[in-house]
Design a protein around this motif. Structure first.
Motif, mmCIF file in Angstrom:
data_model
loop_
_atom_site.group_PDB
_atom_site.id
_atom_site.type_symbol
_atom_site.label_atom_id
_atom_site.label_comp_id
_atom_site.label_asym_id
_atom_site.label_seq_id
_atom_site.Cartn_x
_atom_site.Cartn_y
_atom_site.Cartn_z
ATOM 1 N N LEU A 132 -21.077 4.210 1.839
ATOM 2 C CA LEU A 132 -21.713 4.193 0.525
ATOM 3 C C LEU A 132 -20.628 4.335 -0.543
ATOM 4 C CD1 LEU A 132 -24.928 6.401 0.953
ATOM 5 C CD2 LEU A 132 -24.819 3.956 0.498
ATOM 6 N N ALA A 133 -19.663 3.449 -0.511
ATOM 7 C CA ALA A 133 -18.521 3.520 -1.423
ATOM 8 C C ALA A 133 -18.801 2.723 -2.690
ATOM 9 C CB ALA A 133 -17.268 2.986 -0.734
ATOM 10 N N PHE A 134 -18.331 3.245 -3.824
ATOM 11 C CA PHE A 134 -18.452 2.548 -5.101
ATOM 12 C C PHE A 134 -17.098 2.513 -5.782
ATOM 13 C CE2 PHE A 134 -22.866 3.519 -4.389
ATOM 14 C CZ PHE A 134 -23.521 2.409 -4.905
ATOM 15 N N GLN A 135 -16.804 1.378 -6.402
ATOM 16 C CA GLN A 135 -15.534 1.194 -7.082
ATOM 17 C C GLN A 135 -15.831 0.777 -8.522
ATOM 18 O OE1 GLN A 135 -13.365 -1.491 -4.454
ATOM 19 N NE2 GLN A 135 -13.079 0.126 -2.943
ATOM 20 N N ARG A 141 -10.009 -3.235 -1.154
ATOM 21 C CA ARG A 141 -11.011 -4.183 -0.670
ATOM 22 C C ARG A 141 -11.516 -3.791 0.716
ATOM 23 N NH1 ARG A 141 -8.017 -8.049 -1.150
ATOM 24 N NH2 ARG A 141 -7.442 -8.574 0.991
ATOM 25 N N LYS A 142 -10.599 -3.427 1.599
ATOM 26 C CA LYS A 142 -10.995 -2.992 2.945
ATOM 27 C C LYS A 142 -11.787 -1.683 2.871
ATOM 28 C CE LYS A 142 -8.379 -6.120 5.216
ATOM 29 N NZ LYS A 142 -7.136 -5.663 5.854
ATOM 30 N N GLY A 143 -11.376 -0.805 1.946
ATOM 31 C CA GLY A 143 -12.036 0.492 1.826
ATOM 32 C C GLY A 143 -13.467 0.396 1.347
ATOM 33 N N TYR A 144 -13.764 -0.620 0.542
ATOM 34 C CA TYR A 144 -15.143 -0.832 0.091
ATOM 35 C C TYR A 144 -16.032 -1.222 1.261
ATOM 36 C CZ TYR A 144 -19.055 -2.864 -2.549
ATOM 37 O OH TYR A 144 -20.301 -3.174 -3.051
ATOM 38 N N ASP A 145 -15.490 -2.033 2.160
ATOM 39 C CA ASP A 145 -16.267 -2.539 3.299
ATOM 40 C C ASP A 145 -16.192 -1.636 4.524
ATOM 41 O OD1 ASP A 145 -16.858 -4.798 1.763
ATOM 42 O OD2 ASP A 145 -15.069 -5.850 2.462
ATOM 43 N N GLY A 146 -15.240 -0.677 4.533
ATOM 44 C CA GLY A 146 -15.017 0.108 5.747
ATOM 45 C C GLY A 146 -14.405 -0.738 6.839
ATOM 46 N N ALA A 178 1.826 -0.964 9.268
ATOM 47 C CA ALA A 178 2.938 -1.248 10.192
ATOM 48 C C ALA A 178 4.272 -1.141 9.469
ATOM 49 C CB ALA A 178 2.773 -2.634 10.804
ATOM 50 N N TYR A 179 4.411 -0.108 8.635
ATOM 51 C CA TYR A 179 5.675 0.074 7.921
ATOM 52 C C TYR A 179 6.781 0.514 8.887
ATOM 53 C CZ TYR A 179 2.824 -0.081 3.698
ATOM 54 O OH TYR A 179 1.969 -0.462 2.708
ATOM 55 N N LYS A 180 8.015 0.174 8.552
ATOM 56 C CA LYS A 180 9.149 0.506 9.415
ATOM 57 C C LYS A 180 9.668 1.917 9.188
ATOM 58 C CE LYS A 180 10.743 -4.304 9.625
ATOM 59 N NZ LYS A 180 11.864 -5.237 9.314
ATOM 60 N N GLU A 181 9.302 2.528 8.050
ATOM 61 C CA GLU A 181 9.816 3.859 7.748
ATOM 62 C C GLU A 181 9.430 4.844 8.838
ATOM 63 O OE1 GLU A 181 8.566 1.813 5.699
ATOM 64 O OE2 GLU A 181 10.158 1.531 4.232
ATOM 65 N N ARG A 182 10.379 5.682 9.214
ATOM 66 C CA ARG A 182 10.165 6.591 10.353
ATOM 67 C C ARG A 182 9.002 7.548 10.111
ATOM 68 N NH1 ARG A 182 11.971 11.625 11.823
ATOM 69 N NH2 ARG A 182 13.106 11.842 9.856
ATOM 70 N N ASP A 183 8.846 8.016 8.873
ATOM 71 C CA ASP A 183 7.841 9.033 8.592
ATOM 72 C C ASP A 183 6.465 8.453 8.292
ATOM 73 O OD1 ASP A 183 9.741 10.991 8.897
ATOM 74 O OD2 ASP A 183 10.277 11.005 6.762
ATOM 75 N N SER A 184 6.343 7.139 8.234
ATOM 76 C CA SER A 184 5.068 6.543 7.851
ATOM 77 C C SER A 184 4.175 6.315 9.067
ATOM 78 C CB SER A 184 5.298 5.222 7.115
ATOM 79 O OG SER A 184 5.928 4.291 7.958
ATOM 80 N N PHE A 185 2.871 6.309 8.789
ATOM 81 C CA PHE A 185 1.891 6.094 9.847
ATOM 82 C C PHE A 185 1.854 4.618 10.238
ATOM 83 C CE2 PHE A 185 -2.564 4.718 10.618
ATOM 84 C CZ PHE A 185 -2.726 5.295 11.856
ATOM 85 N N ARG A 186 1.824 4.360 11.531
ATOM 86 C CA ARG A 186 1.685 2.993 12.031
ATOM 87 C C ARG A 186 0.475 2.945 12.949
ATOM 88 N NH1 ARG A 186 7.251 3.605 11.754
ATOM 89 N NH2 ARG A 186 7.425 4.515 13.825
ATOM 90 N N GLY A 187 -0.449 2.060 12.622
ATOM 91 C CA GLY A 187 -1.651 1.947 13.432
ATOM 92 C C GLY A 187 -2.822 1.418 12.616
ATOM 93 N N LYS A 188 -4.001 1.429 13.239
ATOM 94 C CA LYS A 188 -5.212 0.906 12.606
ATOM 95 C C LYS A 188 -6.104 2.051 12.129
ATOM 96 C CE LYS A 188 -5.314 -3.276 15.470
ATOM 97 N NZ LYS A 188 -6.080 -4.048 16.479
ATOM 98 N N ILE A 189 -6.661 1.874 10.944
ATOM 99 C CA ILE A 189 -7.643 2.818 10.438
ATOM 100 C C ILE A 189 -8.812 2.020 9.861
ATOM 101 C CG2 ILE A 189 -5.966 4.632 9.900
ATOM 102 C CD1 ILE A 189 -6.242 3.754 6.951
ATOM 103 N N TYR A 190 -9.900 2.712 9.574
ATOM 104 C CA TYR A 190 -11.066 2.097 8.957
ATOM 105 C C TYR A 190 -11.361 2.870 7.670
ATOM 106 C CZ TYR A 190 -11.587 -0.350 13.359
ATOM 107 O OH TYR A 190 -11.361 -1.153 14.448
ATOM 108 N N PRO A 191 -10.623 2.562 6.601
ATOM 109 C CA PRO A 191 -10.739 3.348 5.368
ATOM 110 C C PRO A 191 -12.094 3.185 4.700
ATOM 111 C CG PRO A 191 -9.475 1.359 4.961
ATOM 112 C CD PRO A 191 -9.710 1.417 6.446
ATOM 113 N N ARG A 192 -12.545 4.228 4.052
ATOM 114 C CA ARG A 192 -13.771 4.215 3.246
ATOM 115 C C ARG A 192 -13.360 4.764 1.877
ATOM 116 N NH1 ARG A 192 -18.443 4.934 6.939
ATOM 117 N NH2 ARG A 192 -19.410 6.320 5.414
#
Length: 415
Positions: free
Chosen positions: A48-51, A164-169, A175-189
């Motif tokens: 139920l996201a609104f932008q 855009r992805k966060g609106y739809d979930g 897939a950033y190369k920085e060592r401290d960054s998260f790499r993987g798939k999420i389903y943002p809301r």
């Protein structure tokens, strides 16, 4: 006019002058969606996201008044954000073995902050969103012009794809190369509320944002200046306690909401839009985005009304009001661009059904009366085993073969 709204919204906007209650109601949608952040709707369990982007002249009071109630809700839902950020930071250091054993954090303690800045980097958002546990979070900016300056030339600060992805979930891969960054798939809301001058708002939500669909997911809200001096937005103590308790109640709701009366109203709304926009190719492509705003607002109102069966019709009326506001203001700013793009895109498509059925369309044109309505076209097409597609009406008008009747209810053959 603003329809009857859920009691929580009414209590939040009633200190404002009437002319700002509508805009403040729309600005509340993102923060209230985060309060109900564990609730989904539909078979795909959409958030139920609104932008929302509020624009007004500099010094007009848009962030203080139109966004004032929303800021209060943000304070209530984000009250523990610093604690969550500290826990996540400790947990990240724990993974690097730089935290003493007695300070170790259990991963089950972690939760994403609820309200983050609009100028957050994608790396920072990835760090927090992976702990969101399928809850909606929101971004906020009281001056989107600052975001424009910060993100210029930086892919890490260009959030449009993630928004855009966060609106739809929908799935988003980091897939950033920085060592401290998260790499993987999420389903943002992700919900957001952004304020700014018209120039800054529509510079951020530019033609590229319209083409990609980011702008179609955004409700543009116009804040108008008030000529009288009014006191600072504030709730009396009793109302504040009532609002706080209700926000706390909303955070306990979870699960997927479905209501057949609401779904039926949604389908009827789509049908009404298709009929009203049958001869406008540009508006036709906005049927689904408009209907989605309507459906989300209806379900949000239903949750804010605490699933009260006696208030479903009120929730539907509220949803239709949101959908109608969205499309009216969107088209004020984007119609010319969409029309230009539609014309430019024609050359990329294979021959249409109009080309394939050219003789049939010509036969229909010749057999229709000099004056006719879209219902006459539907009847003719059905009698020849065709669908109710009315796009030919737009093409005939575009080529000057027909014109609208003076009463606006039918068409007149020109050639």
């Amino acid at each position: 006019p603003l329809p009857r709204v859920p009691d929580l919204i009414f209590n939040l906007v009633k200190p404002l002058p009437k002319k700002w209650r509508q805009t403040a109601t729309l600005a509340l949608l993102p923060s209230l969606s985060v309060a109900c952040g564990k609730v989904s709707y539909g078979k795909k369990q959409m958030p139920l996201a609104f932008q929302v982007a509020v624009y007004g002249k500099a010094g007009s009071g848009k962030s203080q008044f139109t966004c004032g109630p929303a800021q209060l809700v943000q304070q209530l839902i984000g009250g523990n954000d610093n604690h969550y950020i500290e826990l996540i930071d400790k947990y990240e250091r724990q993974q690097e073995r730089t935290v003493k054993d007695e300070e170790k954090i259990d991963v089950n303690q972690l939760r994403s902050p609820q309200v983050l800045g609009f100028n957050s980097s994608t790396i920072m958002l990835a760090k927090y969103l992976k702990y969101s546990n399928k809850e909606t979070i929101m971004l906020y900016s009281d001056e989107i012009g600052e975001t424009l300056g910060a993100s210029k030339g930086s892919s890490f600060l260009d959030l449009k794809s993630l928004l855009r992805k966060g609106y739809d979930g929908a799935e988003h891969t980091f897939a950033y190369k920085e060592r401290d960054s998260f790499r993987g798939k999420i389903y943002p809301r992700i919900s957001y509320l952004a304020c700014g001058t018209p120039n800054d708002v529509f510079k951020y939500f530019d033609d590229n944002a319209t083409e990609s669909g980011t702008a179609r997911r955004c409700i543009f809200v116009e804040h108008t200046k008030y000529d009288q001096i009014i006191p600072e937005y504030w709730l009396d103590n009793d109302t504040f306690l009532l609002v706080s308790a209700e926000i706390q109640q909303l955070t306990r709701y979870a699960g997927n909401v479905h209501h057949e009366q609401i779904e039926a109203a949604y389908r009827a709304y789509i049908t009404s839009l298709q009929a009203a926009w049958a001869d406008d190719e540009i508006l036709q492509q906005m049927v689904f985005p408009t209907a989605q705003h309507m459906l989300r607002a209806t379900y949000l109102a239903h949750v804010l009304n605490h699933y009260d069966e006696q208030k479903v019709a009120e929730s539907v009326a509220f949803g239709k009001w949101v959908g109608d506001y969205f499309i009216a203001n969107f088209m004020n700013h984007k119609y010319a661009y969409l029309h230009k793009q539609a014309v430019a895109a024609d050359k990329y498509f294979a021959p249409s059904s109009e080309t394939t059925d050219k003789q049939l369309n010509e036969q229909m044109f010749n057999e229709l009366n000099t004056t006719f309505t879209k219902h006459d076209v539907i009847r003719w097409r059905r009698s020849h085993g065709l669908s109710d597609d009315l796009s030919i009406l737009y093409r005939w008008r575009k080529r000057g073969r027909t014109t609208k009747n003076n009463n606006g209810e039918g068409y007149l053959k020109v050639s």
